[in-house]
Design a protein around this motif. Structure first.
Motif, PDB file in Angstrom:
ATOM      1  N   ALA A 293      44.998  93.991 -58.203  1.00 46.44           N
ATOM      2  CA  ALA A 293      45.421  93.784 -59.593  1.00 46.44           C
ATOM      3  C   ALA A 293      45.263  92.322 -59.994  1.00 46.44           C
ATOM      4  CB  ALA A 293      46.869  94.234 -59.766  1.00 46.44           C
ATOM      5  N   ARG A 294      45.563  91.413 -59.058  1.00 43.75           N
ATOM      6  CA  ARG A 294      45.414  89.985 -59.343  1.00 43.75           C
ATOM      7  C   ARG A 294      43.938  89.616 -59.511  1.00 43.75           C
ATOM      8  NH1 ARG A 294      49.231  88.514 -56.031  1.00 43.75           N
ATOM      9  NH2 ARG A 294      47.885  88.042 -54.271  1.00 43.75           N
ATOM     10  N   ILE A 295      43.078  90.197 -58.690  1.00 43.16           N
ATOM     11  CA  ILE A 295      41.635  89.978 -58.849  1.00 43.16           C
ATOM     12  C   ILE A 295      41.188  90.506 -60.208  1.00 43.16           C
ATOM     13  CG2 ILE A 295      39.337  90.648 -58.002  1.00 43.16           C
ATOM     14  CD1 ILE A 295      40.597  90.666 -55.164  1.00 43.16           C
ATOM     15  N   GLY A 296      41.659  91.691 -60.566  1.00 41.58           N
ATOM     16  CA  GLY A 296      41.289  92.292 -61.850  1.00 41.58           C
ATOM     17  C   GLY A 296      41.674  91.427 -63.034  1.00 41.58           C
ATOM     18  N   ILE A 297      42.901  90.913 -63.042  1.00 38.55           N
ATOM     19  CA  ILE A 297      43.346  90.093 -64.176  1.00 38.55           C
ATOM     20  C   ILE A 297      42.589  88.771 -64.199  1.00 38.55           C
ATOM     21  CG2 ILE A 297      45.355  88.953 -63.127  1.00 38.55           C
ATOM     22  CD1 ILE A 297      45.462  90.429 -66.620  1.00 38.55           C
ATOM     23  N   SER A 298      42.267  88.238 -63.019  1.00 33.26           N
ATOM     24  CA  SER A 298      41.515  86.982 -62.967  1.00 33.26           C
ATOM     25  C   SER A 298      40.106  87.142 -63.528  1.00 33.26           C
ATOM     26  CB  SER A 298      41.452  86.452 -61.533  1.00 33.26           C
ATOM     27  OG  SER A 298      42.730  86.079 -61.099  1.00 33.26           O
ATOM     28  N   VAL A 299      39.432  88.203 -63.139  1.00 33.32           N
ATOM     29  CA  VAL A 299      38.085  88.439 -63.662  1.00 33.32           C
ATOM     30  C   VAL A 299      38.153  88.718 -65.164  1.00 33.32           C
ATOM     31  CG1 VAL A 299      36.058  89.957 -63.554  1.00 33.32           C
ATOM     32  CG2 VAL A 299      37.154  89.175 -61.447  1.00 33.32           C
TER      33      VAL A 299
ATOM     34  N   MET B 219      39.042  96.047 -76.340  1.00 28.40           N
ATOM     35  CA  MET B 219      38.730  97.171 -75.483  1.00 28.40           C
ATOM     36  C   MET B 219      37.958  96.723 -74.244  1.00 28.40           C
ATOM     37  SD  MET B 219      39.117 100.347 -75.117  1.00 28.40           S
ATOM     38  CE  MET B 219      38.533 101.980 -75.128  1.00 28.40           C
ATOM     39  N   LYS B 220      37.003  95.799 -74.444  1.00 25.80           N
ATOM     40  CA  LYS B 220      36.197  95.340 -73.312  1.00 25.80           C
ATOM     41  C   LYS B 220      37.050  94.675 -72.232  1.00 25.80           C
ATOM     42  CE  LYS B 220      32.207  94.842 -76.283  1.00 25.80           C
ATOM     43  NZ  LYS B 220      31.443  93.899 -77.082  1.00 25.80           N
ATOM     44  N   PRO B 221      38.002  93.800 -72.597  1.00 24.42           N
ATOM     45  CA  PRO B 221      38.838  93.211 -71.539  1.00 24.42           C
ATOM     46  C   PRO B 221      39.609  94.262 -70.737  1.00 24.42           C
ATOM     47  CG  PRO B 221      39.034  91.918 -73.530  1.00 24.42           C
ATOM     48  CD  PRO B 221      38.262  93.159 -73.894  1.00 24.42           C
ATOM     49  N   LEU B 222      40.074  95.304 -71.398  1.00 25.00           N
ATOM     50  CA  LEU B 222      40.788  96.373 -70.694  1.00 25.00           C
ATOM     51  C   LEU B 222      39.868  97.080 -69.705  1.00 25.00           C
ATOM     52  CD1 LEU B 222      43.294  98.142 -70.258  1.00 25.00           C
ATOM     53  CD2 LEU B 222      42.509  99.553 -72.190  1.00 25.00           C
ATOM     54  N   ILE B 223      38.649  97.354 -70.118  1.00 24.30           N
ATOM     55  CA  ILE B 223      37.679  98.002 -69.232  1.00 24.30           C
ATOM     56  C   ILE B 223      37.381  97.109 -68.031  1.00 24.30           C
ATOM     57  CG2 ILE B 223      35.275  98.802 -69.054  1.00 24.30           C
ATOM     58  CD1 ILE B 223      35.584  99.701 -72.044  1.00 24.30           C
ATOM     59  N   VAL B 224      37.159  95.822 -68.281  1.00 24.46           N
ATOM     60  CA  VAL B 224      36.905  94.880 -67.183  1.00 24.46           C
ATOM     61  C   VAL B 224      38.090  94.865 -66.230  1.00 24.46           C
ATOM     62  CG1 VAL B 224      36.622  92.428 -66.617  1.00 24.46           C
ATOM     63  CG2 VAL B 224      35.285  93.441 -68.475  1.00 24.46           C
ATOM     64  N   LEU B 225      39.297  94.785 -66.772  1.00 23.14           N
ATOM     65  CA  LEU B 225      40.512  94.744 -65.955  1.00 23.14           C
ATOM     66  C   LEU B 225      40.604  95.963 -65.038  1.00 23.14           C
ATOM     67  CD1 LEU B 225      43.310  93.512 -65.285  1.00 23.14           C
ATOM     68  CD2 LEU B 225      44.206  94.796 -67.251  1.00 23.14           C
ATOM     69  N   ILE B 226      40.428  97.132 -65.585  1.00 20.88           N
ATOM     70  CA  ILE B 226      40.581  98.367 -64.808  1.00 20.88           C
ATOM     71  C   ILE B 226      39.438  98.545 -63.809  1.00 20.88           C
ATOM     72  CG2 ILE B 226      40.600 100.893 -64.977  1.00 20.88           C
ATOM     73  CD1 ILE B 226      42.215 100.496 -67.611  1.00 20.88           C
ATOM     74  N   VAL B 227      38.204  98.343 -64.253  1.00 18.50           N
ATOM     75  CA  VAL B 227      37.052  98.551 -63.370  1.00 18.50           C
ATOM     76  C   VAL B 227      37.079  97.564 -62.205  1.00 18.50           C
ATOM     77  CG1 VAL B 227      34.527  98.381 -63.233  1.00 18.50           C
ATOM     78  CG2 VAL B 227      35.594  99.650 -65.112  1.00 18.50           C
ATOM     79  N   ILE B 228      37.325  96.297 -62.484  1.00 18.09           N
ATOM     80  CA  ILE B 228      37.340  95.295 -61.414  1.00 18.09           C
ATOM     81  C   ILE B 228      38.506  95.545 -60.460  1.00 18.09           C
ATOM     82  CG2 ILE B 228      37.621  92.830 -60.887  1.00 18.09           C
ATOM     83  CD1 ILE B 228      34.826  93.640 -61.979  1.00 18.09           C
ATOM     84  N   THR B 229      39.640  95.957 -60.988  1.00 12.27           N
ATOM     85  CA  THR B 229      40.781  96.269 -60.123  1.00 12.27           C
ATOM     86  C   THR B 229      40.435  97.423 -59.181  1.00 12.27           C
ATOM     87  OG1 THR B 229      42.367  95.448 -61.741  1.00 12.27           O
ATOM     88  CG2 THR B 229      43.210  96.967 -60.080  1.00 12.27           C
ATOM     89  N   ILE B 230      39.827  98.466 -59.696  1.00 16.82           N
ATOM     90  CA  ILE B 230      39.455  99.625 -58.869  1.00 16.82           C
ATOM     91  C   ILE B 230      38.407  99.234 -57.827  1.00 16.82           C
ATOM     92  CG2 ILE B 230      38.303 101.884 -58.901  1.00 16.82           C
ATOM     93  CD1 ILE B 230      39.736 102.341 -61.637  1.00 16.82           C
ATOM     94  N   ILE B 231      37.395  98.487 -58.242  1.00  7.50           N
ATOM     95  CA  ILE B 231      36.367  98.039 -57.287  1.00  7.50           C
ATOM     96  C   ILE B 231      36.996  97.166 -56.203  1.00  7.50           C
ATOM     97  CG2 ILE B 231      34.335  96.556 -57.028  1.00  7.50           C
ATOM     98  CD1 ILE B 231      33.434  97.599 -59.817  1.00  7.50           C
ATOM     99  N   SER B 232      37.867  96.253 -56.604  1.00  3.08           N
ATOM    100  CA  SER B 232      38.548  95.387 -55.637  1.00  3.08           C
ATOM    101  C   SER B 232      39.398  96.201 -54.677  1.00  3.08           C
ATOM    102  CB  SER B 232      39.425  94.371 -56.362  1.00  3.08           C
ATOM    103  OG  SER B 232      38.658  93.551 -57.189  1.00  3.08           O
ATOM    104  N   LEU B 233      40.079  97.179 -55.208  1.00  2.13           N
ATOM    105  CA  LEU B 233      40.922  98.042 -54.373  1.00  2.13           C
ATOM    106  C   LEU B 233      40.093  98.749 -53.313  1.00  2.13           C
ATOM    107  CD1 LEU B 233      43.866  98.984 -54.122  1.00  2.13           C
ATOM    108  CD2 LEU B 233      43.302 100.850 -55.683  1.00  2.13           C
ATOM    109  N   LEU B 234      38.941  99.268 -53.704  1.00  2.00           N
ATOM    110  CA  LEU B 234      38.060  99.959 -52.759  1.00  2.00           C
ATOM    111  C   LEU B 234      37.473  99.003 -51.724  1.00  2.00           C
ATOM    112  CD1 LEU B 234      36.262 102.390 -55.225  1.00  2.00           C
ATOM    113  CD2 LEU B 234      38.110 102.922 -53.607  1.00  2.00           C
TER     114      LEU B 234
END
Length: 151
Positions: free
Chosen positions: A31-37, A1-16
């Motif tokens: 999305a690439r930043i999100g998966i990398s983090v 669950m934690k990796p999914l949260i990191v993926l989504i939150v970092i992707t949204i922050i990166s997008l903004l």
């Protein structure tokens, strides 16, 4: 669950941040930043919970703890490789293969009720697979779209 949260939150922050800095949304790069983090986050887990993760490795494979460390290094290298244009597609395909190869270890961990964070056999069991298998599929699709399809 934690990796999914990191993926989504970092992707949204990166997008903004990309919208603010470039004046436009860049969904693929975000999305690439999100998966990398997310990969860096899960690699950290391999170091923090190496005892429990070693229990996921099948008995016929020697040097279980070293295998756990190796997979962490693979995740770190992949997180970097996704941002090197000349290596992006190759890294993405290898990462997809990596995700698929790890699925049996996750299935085994659920069968034996492994709680890798505590290194005990008191985990959620097979019910965990109802979350883990779709999550692995999401990771594969995420990497494909962000690094291969729209390279």
């Amino acid at each position: 669950m934690k990796p999914l949260i990191v993926l989504i939150v970092i992707t949204i922050i990166s997008l903004l941040i990309l919208k603010i800095s470039n004046g436009k949304y860049d969904f693929i790069f975000a999305a690439r930043i999100g998966i990398s983090v997310m990969l860096l986050f899960t690699a950290l887990g391999h170091f923090l919970y190496s005892e429990g993760m070693a229990l996921m490795v099948p008995d016929f494979i020697p040097f279980k703890k070293e295998v756990v460390y190796l997979t962490a290094i693979i995740e770190i290298v992949a997180a970097i490789g996704l941002h090197i244009p000349q290596l992006r597609v190759l890294t993405a395909w290898l990462l997809i293969l990596f995700f698929l190869l790890l699925l049996p270890a996750n299935i085994n961990a659920s069968i034996i009720h492994l709680d890798y964070q505590k290194a005990t056999f008191s985990g959620n069991g097979l019910s965990y697979l109802w979350f883990r298998i779709p999550l692995q599929i999401l990771f594969v699709i995420w990497v494909y779209i962000s690094s291969i399809r729209y390279n």
